[in-house]
Design a protein around this motif. Structure first.
Motif, PDB file in Angstrom:
ATOM      1  N   LEU A 145       0.813  -1.219   0.000  1.00  0.00           N
ATOM      2  CA  LEU A 145       0.000   0.000   0.000  1.00  0.00           C
ATOM      3  C   LEU A 145       0.844   1.266   0.000  1.00  0.00           C
ATOM      4  O   LEU A 145       0.586   2.194  -0.786  1.00  0.00           O
ATOM      5  N   LYS A 146       1.836   1.336   0.857  1.00  0.00           N
ATOM      6  CA  LYS A 146       2.671   2.541   0.906  1.00  0.00           C
ATOM      7  C   LYS A 146       3.471   2.749  -0.379  1.00  0.00           C
ATOM      8  O   LYS A 146       3.465   3.850  -0.932  1.00  0.00           O
ATOM      9  N   PRO A 147       4.149   1.720  -0.899  1.00  0.00           N
ATOM     10  CA  PRO A 147       4.896   1.928  -2.147  1.00  0.00           C
ATOM     11  C   PRO A 147       4.023   2.353  -3.320  1.00  0.00           C
ATOM     12  O   PRO A 147       4.462   3.117  -4.177  1.00  0.00           O
ATOM     13  N   LEU A 148       2.779   1.870  -3.372  1.00  0.00           N
ATOM     14  CA  LEU A 148       1.888   2.201  -4.485  1.00  0.00           C
ATOM     15  C   LEU A 148       1.013   3.420  -4.188  1.00  0.00           C
ATOM     16  O   LEU A 148       0.182   3.799  -5.009  1.00  0.00           O
ATOM     17  N   GLN A 149       1.199   4.011  -3.011  1.00  0.00           N
ATOM     18  CA  GLN A 149       0.430   5.195  -2.590  1.00  0.00           C
ATOM     19  C   GLN A 149      -1.080   4.929  -2.621  1.00  0.00           C
ATOM     20  O   GLN A 149      -1.870   5.764  -3.064  1.00  0.00           O
ATOM     21  N   MET A 150      -1.440   3.754  -2.116  1.00  0.00           N
ATOM     22  CA  MET A 150      -2.858   3.404  -1.990  1.00  0.00           C
ATOM     23  C   MET A 150      -3.336   3.895  -0.618  1.00  0.00           C
ATOM     24  O   MET A 150      -3.449   3.146   0.345  1.00  0.00           O
ATOM     25  N   LYS A 151      -3.605   5.185  -0.549  1.00  0.00           N
ATOM     26  CA  LYS A 151      -3.827   5.865   0.728  1.00  0.00           C
ATOM     27  C   LYS A 151      -5.227   5.657   1.307  1.00  0.00           C
ATOM     28  O   LYS A 151      -5.457   5.942   2.481  1.00  0.00           O
ATOM     29  N   ASP A 152      -6.154   5.202   0.498  1.00  0.00           N
ATOM     30  CA  ASP A 152      -7.538   5.024   0.976  1.00  0.00           C
ATOM     31  C   ASP A 152      -7.880   3.560   1.214  1.00  0.00           C
ATOM     32  O   ASP A 152      -9.058   3.204   1.269  1.00  0.00           O
ATOM     33  N   SER A 153      -6.879   2.720   1.361  1.00  0.00           N
ATOM     34  CA  SER A 153      -7.107   1.275   1.441  1.00  0.00           C
ATOM     35  C   SER A 153      -6.648   0.694   2.766  1.00  0.00           C
ATOM     36  O   SER A 153      -5.775   1.247   3.440  1.00  0.00           O
ATOM     37  N   GLY A 154      -7.232  -0.437   3.134  1.00  0.00           N
ATOM     38  CA  GLY A 154      -6.842  -1.137   4.347  1.00  0.00           C
ATOM     39  C   GLY A 154      -7.678  -2.382   4.531  1.00  0.00           C
ATOM     40  O   GLY A 154      -8.469  -2.758   3.659  1.00  0.00           O
ATOM     41  N   TRP A 155      -7.541  -3.009   5.688  1.00  0.00           N
ATOM     42  CA  TRP A 155      -8.201  -4.280   5.950  1.00  0.00           C
ATOM     43  C   TRP A 155      -9.233  -4.215   7.065  1.00  0.00           C
ATOM     44  O   TRP A 155      -9.870  -5.224   7.375  1.00  0.00           O
ATOM     45  N   GLY A 211     -11.606  -9.406   2.552  1.00  0.00           N
ATOM     46  CA  GLY A 211     -11.948  -8.204   3.287  1.00  0.00           C
ATOM     47  C   GLY A 211     -11.166  -6.957   2.957  1.00  0.00           C
ATOM     48  O   GLY A 211     -11.205  -5.977   3.722  1.00  0.00           O
ATOM     49  N   PHE A 212     -10.461  -6.941   1.826  1.00  0.00           N
ATOM     50  CA  PHE A 212      -9.696  -5.737   1.505  1.00  0.00           C
ATOM     51  C   PHE A 212     -10.650  -4.599   1.163  1.00  0.00           C
ATOM     52  O   PHE A 212     -11.572  -4.752   0.369  1.00  0.00           O
ATOM     53  N   ILE A 213     -10.415  -3.441   1.778  1.00  0.00           N
ATOM     54  CA  ILE A 213     -11.230  -2.247   1.594  1.00  0.00           C
ATOM     55  C   ILE A 213     -10.449  -1.262   0.737  1.00  0.00           C
ATOM     56  O   ILE A 213      -9.309  -0.912   1.064  1.00  0.00           O
TER      57      ILE A 213
END
Length: 410
Positions: A242-252, A285-287
């Motif tokens: 997530l951090k390397p791809l700058q997926m800032k709105d994602s999580g579990w 469950g990935f959001i």
């Protein structure tokens, strides 16, 4: 002479600027037509809200939300709306396994027993070790038994149901928020020899022999990542993907994301569901948002072509190498080109015509993520509404086909 040269340069700049302006104008017209065609299908009223995108190995070519993320509150579904994406989540488990292998924490051909503190063995083949690779290719002989549905899903704590009423089927699936259990507890109850939910948890096939899709097996792979790395699965994903791809709105989990952006999910257009989570969250469950997921698919296409950034070329080659043969299937899906059940890499699916990706389905969720290695174009769809009839299926794939129709024009 200098003045003439200056005039030539100015003329060239003006021509170039005019050409550059013309390109977005053409794309704008294509996108208008694409939007209109999707809207025609949306107007059938079969889905409350969804988002779609088209990407290549360089960037996102198109992304847009349609309908509502919350019908009652009239909140629009946008490219920044977030929701869980069901089994498309499994592709992250595959990436994580290979990253852990790169870090020297595990090997795909290790027996799972090397990392799991309770015994995991098929009672029909007690001497045959189950390996991590078998988990990743759904050949471990681990099954989703009746308790996968009845003991796995839990209501989100402290939620405002806002008029949402649980029907009988919901009450059979969603457990009270105060009874939530951890992934490790669930897995031990289902898989351990004396586990209280260990009933029909293993098939009659020898580990490594037959493809049998397994959510529980996926969760076990994520649990092994935790044991091998000493990090929780969600934190491992955040650090290395997530951090390397700058997926800032994602999580579990709900506390890892901006819940105000979370879409309401719907069993049917007129039947909202409560917010929920699951003990085996890595299996579905990935959001995320369509914006973040598009970045991820672009990275996967790069990885397939030897240009990825979050895994080495060697790891990506393993990730995208079909692992099975015809002998591993009792019944092979060679009808739907967008099914991951024709062959599999490391939690990455292959359709029979060569498309690479995964589908997903959960209460209130339908999702698809695939790319075509022949042209390096990928498509994604995330829906907040289930469908269960022919009309819904036709609309779902109708939107998918519209994206294909326009993808070469963008």
């Amino acid at each position: 002479m200098g003045r003439i040269l200056l005039l030539m340069v100015i003329s060239w700049i003006l021509i170039s600027c005019h050409s550059m302006r013309a390109i977005p104008h053409v794309n704008h017209g294509v996108k208008d037509s694409l939007n209109a065609d999707i809207n025609k299908i949306y107007q059938q009223g079969l889905f409350n809200g969804f988002a779609v995108s088209i990407v290549n190995e360089k960037s996102t070519l198109y992304q847009k939300g349609f309908g509502f993320s919350d019908v009652k509150e009239k909140k629009l579904y946008s490219e920044n709306t977030i929701q869980n994406i069901a089994s498309v989540s499994k592709t992250f488990v595959g990436i994580a396994l290979l990253k852990a292998e790169e870090l020297g924490k595990l090997n795909l051909d290790d027996p799972v027993q090397k990392y799991v503190p309770f015994k995991v063995a098929n009672p029909n083949f007690p001497q045959t070790p189950i390996t991590i690779r078998q988990l990743a290719t759904h050949t471990s002989s681990i099954l989703d038994n009746e308790f996968y549905l009845s003991k796995n899903y839990f209501l989100k704590p402290d939620q405002n149901l806002n008029g949402v009423k649980l029907n009988f089927d919901d009450e059979q699936i969603f457990n009270p928020a105060d009874s939530i259990i951890s992934m490790s507890v669930f897995l031990e109850n289902v898989l351990a020899e004396n586990g209280k939910w260990n009933k029909n948890s293993f098939s009659t096939h020898k580990p490594g022999s037959i493809y049998e899709y397994s959510n529980v097996g996926t969760a076990l792979a994520a649990f092994i990542i935790e044991k091998a790395t000493g990090q929780t699965f969600n934190k491992f994903i955040k650090e290395y993907i997530l951090k390397p791809l700058q997926m800032k709105d994602s999580g579990w989990s709900f506390d890892e994301v901006k819940f105000s952006q979370f879409s309401r999910l719907y069993e049917k257009p007129d039947t909202p569901l409560p917010y929920y989570q699951s003990a085996t969250y890595p299996d579905g469950g990935f959001i995320t948002s369509i914006n973040d997921l598009s970045k991820y698919l672009t990275e996967l296409i790069k990885g397939y072509n030897g240009k990825g950034t979050i895994l080495t070329q060697k790891s990506y080659k393993e990730y995208f190498t079909p692992q099975l043969t015809a002998s591993n299937f009792e019944e092979r899906n060679d009808k739907n080109p967008y099914s991951e059940s024709y062959n599999t890499g490391i939690f990455m699916g292959f359709g029979h015509t060569g498309y690479i990706g995964h589908t997903g389905g959960d209460p209130g969720v339908m999702s698809m993520l695939f790319f075509d290695p022949k042209n390096n174009l990928g498509r994604i769809m995330i829906f907040n509404t289930n469908f269960s009839d022919k009309k819904g299926n036709e609309a779902f794939y109708g939107i998918w086909n519209v994206l294909e129709k326009y993808q070469l024009k963008l």
